[in-house]
Scaffold this motif. Structure first.
Motif, short mmCIF file in Angstrom:
data_model
loop_
_atom_site.label_atom_id
_atom_site.label_comp_id
_atom_site.label_asym_id
_atom_site.label_seq_id
_atom_site.Cartn_x
_atom_site.Cartn_y
_atom_site.Cartn_z
N LYS A 109 0.83 -1.20 0.00
CA LYS A 109 0.00 0.00 0.00
C LYS A 109 0.86 1.26 0.00
N LYS A 110 1.98 1.21 0.69
CA LYS A 110 2.86 2.37 0.80
C LYS A 110 3.75 2.54 -0.42
N ASN A 111 4.26 1.42 -0.97
CA ASN A 111 5.28 1.50 -2.02
C ASN A 111 4.81 1.05 -3.40
N GLY A 112 3.61 0.44 -3.47
CA GLY A 112 3.14 -0.06 -4.76
C GLY A 112 3.94 -1.24 -5.26
N ASP A 113 4.68 -1.88 -4.38
CA ASP A 113 5.52 -3.02 -4.72
C ASP A 113 5.58 -3.94 -3.51
N PHE A 114 6.30 -5.04 -3.65
CA PHE A 114 6.37 -6.00 -2.56
C PHE A 114 7.75 -6.01 -1.93
N PRO A 115 7.84 -6.36 -0.65
CA PRO A 115 9.15 -6.38 0.01
C PRO A 115 10.03 -7.50 -0.53
N SER A 116 11.32 -7.32 -0.39
CA SER A 116 12.25 -8.38 -0.79
C SER A 116 12.12 -9.55 0.19
N ILE A 117 12.56 -10.71 -0.24
CA ILE A 117 12.51 -11.89 0.61
C ILE A 117 13.37 -11.68 1.86
N ASP A 118 14.55 -11.09 1.67
CA ASP A 118 15.44 -10.85 2.81
C ASP A 118 14.80 -9.91 3.82
N ASP A 119 14.12 -8.89 3.32
CA ASP A 119 13.45 -7.95 4.21
C ASP A 119 12.34 -8.65 5.00
N LEU A 120 11.56 -9.46 4.32
CA LEU A 120 10.47 -10.17 4.97
C LEU A 120 11.01 -11.17 6.00
N LYS A 121 12.09 -11.85 5.65
CA LYS A 121 12.69 -12.80 6.58
C LYS A 121 13.17 -12.10 7.86
N GLN A 122 13.73 -10.93 7.68
CA GLN A 122 14.18 -10.17 8.84
C GLN A 122 13.01 -9.77 9.74
N LYS A 123 11.91 -9.37 9.12
CA LYS A 123 10.73 -8.97 9.89
C LYS A 123 10.12 -10.15 10.63
N LEU A 124 10.31 -11.36 10.12
CA LEU A 124 9.72 -12.55 10.73
C LEU A 124 10.56 -13.11 11.87
N SER A 125 11.61 -12.39 12.25
CA SER A 125 12.45 -12.83 13.37
C SER A 125 12.00 -12.20 14.68
N CYS A 126 10.80 -11.62 14.69
CA CYS A 126 10.36 -10.80 15.83
C CYS A 126 9.53 -11.57 16.84
N PHE A 127 9.27 -12.85 16.64
CA PHE A 127 8.36 -13.58 17.52
C PHE A 127 9.09 -14.07 18.78
N ARG A 128 8.83 -13.39 19.87
CA ARG A 128 9.52 -13.70 21.12
C ARG A 128 8.55 -13.88 22.29
N ASP A 129 7.31 -14.18 21.97
CA ASP A 129 6.30 -14.30 23.03
C ASP A 129 5.63 -15.66 23.05
N LEU A 130 6.33 -16.70 22.59
CA LEU A 130 5.74 -18.04 22.70
C LEU A 130 5.54 -18.42 24.16
N ILE A 131 6.41 -17.90 25.03
CA ILE A 131 6.23 -18.05 26.47
C ILE A 131 5.98 -16.67 27.04
N ALA A 132 4.92 -16.51 27.80
CA ALA A 132 4.58 -15.19 28.33
C ALA A 132 4.06 -15.31 29.76
N TYR A 133 4.42 -14.32 30.56
CA TYR A 133 3.94 -14.23 31.94
C TYR A 133 3.20 -12.90 32.09
N ARG A 134 2.11 -12.92 32.84
CA ARG A 134 1.30 -11.71 33.03
C ARG A 134 1.12 -11.46 34.53
N ILE A 135 1.39 -10.22 34.91
CA ILE A 135 1.18 -9.79 36.29
C ILE A 135 0.03 -8.80 36.30
N VAL A 136 -1.01 -9.11 37.07
CA VAL A 136 -2.18 -8.24 37.16
C VAL A 136 -2.32 -7.78 38.61
#
Length: 329
Positions: A109-136
């Motif tokens: 939507k922003k660029n009228g094109d698609f991200p490179s594979i390397d860029d997408l792979k880098q963005k997909l390294s962000c998942f760090r919440d498979l284990i989560a603790y919550r304090i209420v």
């Protein structure tokens, strides 16, 4: 196209499902030279590792428990809960593919094109919440002095806990991670040196009004990431049974599916496959699913004993105020 849905009707355990899905996805990815599916496989392997070798959770939860014990000693008048969970298989799969859809769509939507594979792979390294603790935390109304604001009092204590949490856990084998999300607004209650580490959704609520403090840590003993969330009871109610709850999230996701029409089918297959996987997960009839230790009458009445849909509980610690009828000086 291979999807998680293909493996949910044979009575297998969640571990066997993940093994089969990961193997078939990897074979298909190698044949098609699809590096994003290989990233997907590694994401599935993270879940397998947690479920197969979860002895470390005993050590981890015991170290988290030390924080609980400290809070019970320092704030005996507060009521609070500690909850821990492993993200559900369905939710993890939905989040991985949903992130591809969201990122590719926004980029297009922003660029009228698609991200490179390397860029997408880098963005997909962000998942760090498979284990989560919550304090209420909650300050019982009987402890609030006349003229004091309960909400502000709870926020004071919430940020006090946030300010001491990183150092306390670092002394016990955790390493605090700098947040990739920059806070537009900063609370004066949060120590300045900790601002880069917290994602402050209290001062920066999401568009639907979700509020919480999030921080990511790396457990050097188990070599895994965890996320810690801190909320007041009102924030937790809003997230769990209010407008920000998961059912509301699902409805918003259904509305956002119309965005698919803006990206031509077939010109970016990675988007097409991720989008189809998300849609299939949203359309699943849980009453038809046949997974060991799982049962459902419908998508709301569910008995999940394996972490397929609701996630697996690690710990519940509950502390009720010891002074139920006295004001705190």
């Amino acid at each position: 196209m291979i999807s998680l849905n293909d493996y949910l009707y044979s009575g297998d355990t969640v571990l066997k499902i993940l093994h089969k899905y990961s193997k078939d996805l990897k074979d298909n990815a190698l044949n098609a030279h699809n590096s994003i599916d290989l990233v997907h496989c590694n994401f599935l392997l993270q879940q397998i590792e947690i479920l197969e070798h979860n002895d470390f959770l005993s050590s981890q939860s015991q170290r988290i428990r030390e924080l609980y014990k400290l809070m019970a000693k320092e704030y005996p008048f507060l009521a609070f809960t500690f909850r821990g969970r492993i993200k559900s298989i369905i939710r993890a799969e939905e989040k991985f593919n949903g992130y591809i859809v969201e990122y590719v769509y926004d980029y297009y939507k922003k660029n009228g094109d698609f991200p490179s594979i390397d860029d997408l792979k880098q963005k997909l390294s962000c998942f760090r919440d498979l284990i989560a603790y919550r304090i209420v935390v909650s300050m019982p109304q009987c402890h609030i002095k006349e003229g004091d604001n309960r909400k502000e009092t709870e926020l004071d204590y919430l940020y006090k806990i946030a300010n001491m949490l990183p150092e306390f856990l670092e002394e016990r084998g955790f390493s605090v991670q700098i947040s990739e999300k920059e806070n537009k607004n900063h609370s004066e209650r949060l120590s300045k040196e900790l601002i880069p580490y917290f994602r402050d959704y209290i001062e920066n609520p999401t568009p639907i009004g979700y509020q919480s403090l999030h921080i990511t840590l790396y457990d050097n003993i188990s070599r895994s990431y965890i996320e810690v969330q801190l909320r007041t009871k009102d924030m937790d109610d809003y997230a769990e049974i209010g407008a920000a709850n998961h059912l509301g999230y699902e409805k918003r996701q259904e509305e956002e599916r119309t965005r698919r029409d803006e990206i031509p089918m077939g010109i970016y297959p990675i988007f097409d496959e991720a989008y189809e996987r998300v849609v299939k997960l949203h359309e699943i009839d849980l009453s038809e699913v046949n997974v060991n230790m799982f049962g459902a009458i419908n998508n709301s009445v569910v008995n999940d004993g394996c972490g397929l849909f609701r996630g697996r509980l690690i710990l519940p610690y509950e502390h009720l105020s010891r002074f139920q009828n006295d004001l705190i000086d």
